[in-house]
Design an enzyme around this catalytic site. Structure first.
Site, short mmCIF file in Angstrom:
data_model
loop_
_atom_site.label_atom_id
_atom_site.label_comp_id
_atom_site.label_asym_id
_atom_site.label_seq_id
_atom_site.Cartn_x
_atom_site.Cartn_y
_atom_site.Cartn_z
N SER A 1 -15.80 7.95 1.10
CA SER A 1 -14.66 8.47 1.65
C SER A 1 -14.65 9.12 3.35
O SER A 1 -13.79 8.96 3.38
CB SER A 1 -15.40 10.57 1.54
OG SER A 1 -16.33 10.84 2.19
N SER B 1 -20.25 6.82 0.82
CA SER B 1 -19.16 6.74 1.30
C SER B 1 -18.96 6.20 3.23
O SER B 1 -18.03 6.01 2.98
CB SER B 1 -18.69 8.11 1.94
OG SER B 1 -18.50 9.33 0.51
N LYS C 1 -15.52 11.26 12.16
CA LYS C 1 -13.97 11.81 11.12
C LYS C 1 -14.22 12.61 10.71
O LYS C 1 -14.87 13.55 11.30
CB LYS C 1 -15.29 11.30 9.73
CG LYS C 1 -14.91 10.95 8.05
CD LYS C 1 -16.40 10.74 7.29
CE LYS C 1 -16.35 10.94 5.14
NZ LYS C 1 -17.64 10.43 4.75
#
Length: 471
Positions: free
Chosen positions: A150, A174, A74
């Protein structure tokens, strides 16, 4: 390696092929890169392509339990030497890492081949992935819907078959939110299970890293790989008595399980989400567990305290950028949601920050009392299935109604970031429109292995691996 052979295997399955020399790590990587080239233009999950670097890594000697498995990071949190971690914010485009974070080093030691970074909302602040810097990530189950956030890029990449598992992080849901949106398994580990080193902590200790994956066993082995405290960590979870991978393959003894269809920070949840919770509770009862409807003591005031800590953390981070460069942050340098959080954070006093942390810790103590009666809590991951791209912000942008929409979508995840407990979203249901619906399973602090054990049992009883996004 044929695409169907690649798509049919999880990370452990791919590692087994490489270890048995049925395929090479380079062949597996090329299958991942081919899949990325085919589907990423539709979903916009991967924003940094490190293919050539990965080809060199795959050709070299690889060791570890996941040697030769393609992997994605990520674009928020851990550092990969020689690359920028942008947080989807232009303030960080030149933030080139001099060295790998410990978590990245653990992944490399396990033999993972990192070939890219995935999309995230600016600073990870939203439960959808629609940054101005890179554009929205779309859900492989329906391109008009969000992949969540996220860790939306990570979840979309896994759901689309680019990788079987990908790094993710969770400060308010997230990992679990995009797992629910994209039909994946997503475990938020216990606080301190995975180190934030070299940083001190994330959002007052609310945030933690791990992965999203198709299978429970992949999540378990990656927790074995990454779950090591680093010297100087402000808090950490004691090492498990046995590997998490073993827990994932072992049915638990009969458990005391509570379930609720409540929305902790909203007035109710979608009927399909409520039905998914009841069906999960029935499945657990059918498997021999004691199941009782009971609502945990979650105070909305304590949940609101989480927003204070997050806003203050955003302000601290952006003020650090301003100090380093010698000039203030301008409103035109960040997105409206980030700017609003930044302004709120700068106005928060030290006293208000400490009181908010105390409220979060009080919630943790109240939940600990509830979990003296129960081993596991079942509730809905989300308030509704994946929403349309653009729905949260509104068109034109509507920050006045933003909070109401936000908590109607994600009412049930943030509580367990504040308490620090392990919580996982399992893809146990589908909506009438063909969208995945996740059901959340929460355990006691540090009992990640028990959550994985029950998740593995449920995966065997109601397999989801055969459900594939239609992209």
């Amino acid at each position: 390696m044929h695409e169907e052979d690649y798509l049919a295997r999880d990370a452990i399955g791919l590692a087994t092929l490489v270890a048995d020399r049925e395929v090479s790590a380079s062949e597996v990587l090329e299958a991942a890169l081919a899949r990325m080239a085919r589907v990423n233009p539709q979903i916009n999950a991967i924003t940094l392509d490190l293919s050539e670097r990965a080809r060199r890594d795959a050709a070299g000697p690889l060791t570890g339990p996941l040697a030769g498995v393609p992997f994605l990071l990520k674009d928020l949190g851990p550092k990969l030497a020689g690359t920028a971690t942008t947080d989807s914010c232009k303030l960080y485009v030149n933030d080139i890492a001099a060295a790998d974070s410990p978590l990245v080093a653990y992944y490399k030691q396990a033999g993972l081949v990192i070939f890219g970074k995935t999309n995230t909302p600016e600073l990870g602040l939203e439960p959808v992935t629609e940054p101005a810097m890179f554009g929205p990530t779309r859900n492989p189950w329906n391109l008009a819907r969000t992949a969540g956030g996220s860790s939306g890029g990570a979840a979309a990449a896994v759901a689309a078959g680019i990788v079987p598992a990908a790094h993710a992080s969770d400060g308010g849901g997230s990992i679990r939110i995009p797992a629910s949106c994209c039909g994946l398994f997503g475990l938020k580990p216990s606080r301190g299970r995975i180190s934030y080193a070299p940083k001190d902590e994330g959002w007052g200790g609310f945030s933690c890293g791990h992965v999203v994956s198709r299978t429970v066993r992949d999540s378990a082995i990656l927790l074995d790989v990454g779950g090591h405290p680093a010297p100087g960590d402000p808090y950490w979870s004691a090492p498990p008595a046995r590997p998490f991978l073993g827990d994932a393959g072992r049915d638990p003894a009969p458990l005391r399980i509570a379930f609720t269809t409540a929305g902790f920070s909203a007035d109710g949840i979608d009927p399909e989400c409520a039905a998914a919770v009841r069906a999960a509770a029935k499945l657990c009862a059918d498997l021999g567990h004691y199941v009782e409807e009971a609502e945990p003591p979650i105070d909305r005031g304590a949940l609101a305290a989480g927003g204070v800590v997050i806003a203050a953390s955003v302000a601290a981070d952006l003020d650090a950028v301003a100090d380093a460069r010698g000039r203030p942050i301008g409103e035109d340098e960040v997105e409206p949601v980030t700017w609003a959080s930044y302004q709120r954070g700068r106005a928060i006093s030290g006293s208000a920050y400490v009181r908010s942390l105390r409220a979060a810790h009080s919630l943790g103590r109240a939940l600990a009392g509830f979990f003296q009666r129960f081993d596991i809590l079942i509730c809905s991951t989300l308030g509704r299935p994946a929403v349309p791209v653009g729905w949260l912000r509104g068109e034109p942008p509507d920050l006045v109604g933003y909070a109401e929409r936000l908590y109607s979508f994600m009412p049930n995840t943030q509580a367990f970031n504040l308490s620090g407990q392990p919580a996982a979203s399992l893809p146990l249901a589908m909506s009438a429109e063909g969208l995945p619906i996740g059901v959340q399973f929460v355990g006691r602090q540090a009992e990640d292995g028990l959550v994985l054990s029950l998740a593995g049992q449920l995966e065997r009883a109601a397999p989801w691996a055969g459900r594939r996004a239609p992209i």
